[in-house]
Design an enzyme around this catalytic site. Structure first.
Site, short mmCIF file in Angstrom:
data_model
loop_
_atom_site.label_atom_id
_atom_site.label_comp_id
_atom_site.label_asym_id
_atom_site.label_seq_id
_atom_site.Cartn_x
_atom_site.Cartn_y
_atom_site.Cartn_z
N LEU A 65 0.87 -1.18 0.00
CA LEU A 65 0.00 0.00 0.00
C LEU A 65 0.91 1.23 0.00
O LEU A 65 1.60 1.51 0.97
CB LEU A 65 -0.91 -0.03 1.23
N GLY A 67 0.09 4.58 -1.03
CA GLY A 67 -0.66 5.80 -1.37
C GLY A 67 -0.31 7.00 -0.52
O GLY A 67 -0.76 8.11 -0.77
N GLN A 142 -5.24 3.88 -6.66
CA GLN A 142 -6.45 3.97 -5.85
C GLN A 142 -7.44 4.91 -6.53
O GLN A 142 -7.05 5.76 -7.33
CB GLN A 142 -6.08 4.62 -4.51
N GLY A 174 -8.91 5.55 1.41
CA GLY A 174 -8.50 4.50 2.35
C GLY A 174 -8.10 3.22 1.64
O GLY A 174 -8.45 3.00 0.48
N HIS A 175 -7.38 2.32 2.36
CA HIS A 175 -6.87 1.13 1.67
C HIS A 175 -7.93 0.06 1.42
O HIS A 175 -7.68 -0.91 0.72
CB HIS A 175 -5.64 0.54 2.37
N ASN A 203 1.34 -2.53 4.54
CA ASN A 203 1.71 -1.12 4.39
C ASN A 203 3.19 -1.04 4.04
O ASN A 203 4.01 -1.73 4.64
CB ASN A 203 1.49 -0.36 5.72
N ILE A 204 3.55 -0.16 3.12
CA ILE A 204 4.96 -0.10 2.70
C ILE A 204 5.85 0.39 3.83
O ILE A 204 7.05 0.12 3.85
CB ILE A 204 5.14 0.75 1.42
N ASP A 205 5.28 1.08 4.83
CA ASP A 205 6.12 1.58 5.93
C ASP A 205 6.23 0.58 7.09
O ASP A 205 6.81 0.90 8.13
CB ASP A 205 5.64 2.94 6.43
N LYS A 348 6.19 5.40 11.47
CA LYS A 348 5.21 6.49 11.31
C LYS A 348 5.80 7.84 11.73
O LYS A 348 5.30 8.88 11.36
CB LYS A 348 3.96 6.22 12.17
#
Length: 460
Positions: A65, A67, A142, A174-175, A203-205, A348
């Site tokens: 993800l 975005g 998306q 949203g995902h 999530n890519i992070d 984050k």
């Protein structure tokens, strides 16, 4: 430009939003999930692996993800291009991991990035540097939905333009939008035609979200009539995760319960670590054929998240969003797998960044693993103050990243800088009051220390 399918999707979401009355869950109908639906990772690992995992890997697609922008960390452009370790970005690490898999097992696991209109252009430019890597990379976008004026419930956008005054009239929803946009892009059908069966979404992070061969094998060895279409990786809650969504049993189905759905009177109960012991890592294993079936039958039914925002001009708007994990209740034979905390390593904030840049972790083929030199597996609790929020400011405050192998807790507040080769152990609290500055000298060893006041080290 905005597509007809985006309009359809928005229209359906908005109509559902207007029809929803009252909370989406009745509290007295919530039950703890039965034990046989939350599989312990240790048991799955104990099953071992077959002689060849290549056949299973060739049926897998990794979806990240992608975005999000790096604005909360003071960066322009996609978050995935922030350097997190030895000049490697989130995207670099992901590509290295998958390339390593493909080479080690002689397989073809493709990487798919779900971009948003915010990240698509920049990401596509960056992808050119991976053309000679052994990994096929695909992207899809998306949807793009209009933000809604909170008072009038009318779209803020006056036309379809994205520039100038209209830049903030649109948002990616949203995902949970992955199912529709993946299907609409044509990529879902393309991958099914190529013999792919499952996607691993994360999530890519989240630097802990690597392809796990034991979970993949567990998926592939379920009996044909009980084929599991959805696995959600959950992990044990700590005090830091009290807001994370959790798995519940509701109307005889596994279901994701998010804090936004909890009636106010029960929020404290939801946050308690005793009643709801696990939370969703957003690492998900999902059947491609099932996504196609459920999308075509329009039976996904994800709860709507109403996300209030205030635009730069002060206008209050709402964004209607959905979460990818909320669809779990629509899939057959869905399971939770209780994984080690090491599979949840999100970045984050700059506090998270400090952890992953430090000697707590070693880097191997794009994967971060906790250093064997750390005596206990939990990560230290790090809280850096507002002077460290932006990545650029954060980097200028450390001449080198401190040794944190024996650190339990770090709090830093105010104008603080760190010299080279600083070592932090136990609980360290450093507070520079307003107008003061603290320079931690090179080579300093701080063990169970509180440092406050003013400490300037001048070059001479």
């Amino acid at each position: 430009m905005i597509s007809k399918k985006d309009f359809e999707g928005f229209k359906n979401l908005f109509h559902r939003f207007l029809q929803v009355k009252g909370p989406s869950v009745k509290w007295d109908k919530i039950h703890k999930p039965p034990e046989d639906l939350i599989h312990p990772y240790d048991k799955i690992k104990a099953q071992g692996l077959p002689d060849s995992v290549a056949a299973s890997l060739n049926k897998l697609v990794v979806v990240k993800l992608n975005g999000g922008l790096g604005t909360s960390m003071g960066c322009k452009g996609p978050k995935s291009v922030i350097s997190v370790r030895n000049e490697n970005t989130f995207l670099d690490l992901t590509v290295h991991q998958i390339e390593h898999l493909n080479k080690t097992f002689n397989v073809d696991v493709p990487l798919v990035l779900m971009n948003s209109f915010n990240t698509d252009e920049d990401t596509k430019k960056i992808l050119q540097k991976y053309t000679h890597h052994r990994v096929h990379i695909h992207t899809f976008n998306q949807s793009r939905y209009p933000r809604i004026n909170k008072e009038s419930l009318l779209p803020v956008a006056k036309d379809l333009g994205m520039h100038g005054d209209h830049a903030d009239a649109w948002y990616p929803p949203g995902h949970g939008d992955i199912y529709a946009s993946f299907y609409n892009s044509g990529l879902l059908d393309q991958l099914i035609a190529a013999g792919k069966e499952y996607i691993f979404v994360s999530n890519i992070d989240n630097l802990g979200a690597t392809v796990d061969l034991f979970i993949l094998n567990h998926l592939m060895t379920q009996p044909k009539d009980k084929r599991c279409e959805f696995i959600m990786e959950v992990t044990d809650k700590t005090r830091a995760d009290v807001k994370g969504g959790t798995l519940i049993q509701y109307d005889d189905k596994l279901r994701l319960l998010e804090i936004a759905q909890v009636p106010k009177a029960h929020v404290d109960e939801f946050k308690s670590v005793t009643k709801f012991k696990i939370f969703n890592t957003n690492n998900l294993w999902i059947s491609l054929a099932a996504i196609k079936r459920l999308h075509e039958k329009n039976t996904m039914d994800m709860e709507i998240i109403v996300n209030p925002k205030t635009l730069d001009g002060g206008l209050n708007v709402i964004q209607l969003e959905t979460a990818v994990g909320a669809a779990i209740k629509a899939f057959d034979n869905a399971l939770g797998v209780n994984v080690p905390r090491s599979r949840f390593l999100p970045v984050k904030t700059s506090s998270d960044l400090l952890l992953v840049m430090s000697n707590l972790y070693s880097l191997d083929a794009g994967s971060l693993t906790m250093s064997k030199k750390r005596e206990f597996p939990s990560t230290p609790h790090v809280k850096l103050g507002s002077s460290f929020t932006k990545v650029h400011d954060f980097l200028t405050r450390f001449e080198s990243i401190p040794d944190m192998l024996e650190l339990d807790h770090l709090t830093v507040s105010g104008d603080v800088t760190f010299g080279k080769n600083v070592s932090l152990k136990g609980t360290v609290i450093i507070i520079a009051n307003h107008g003061d500055r603290i320079d931690i000298p090179a080579g300093a060893v701080l063990e169970n220390k509180i440092v406050s006041g003013n400490l300037r080290i001048l070059d001479h």
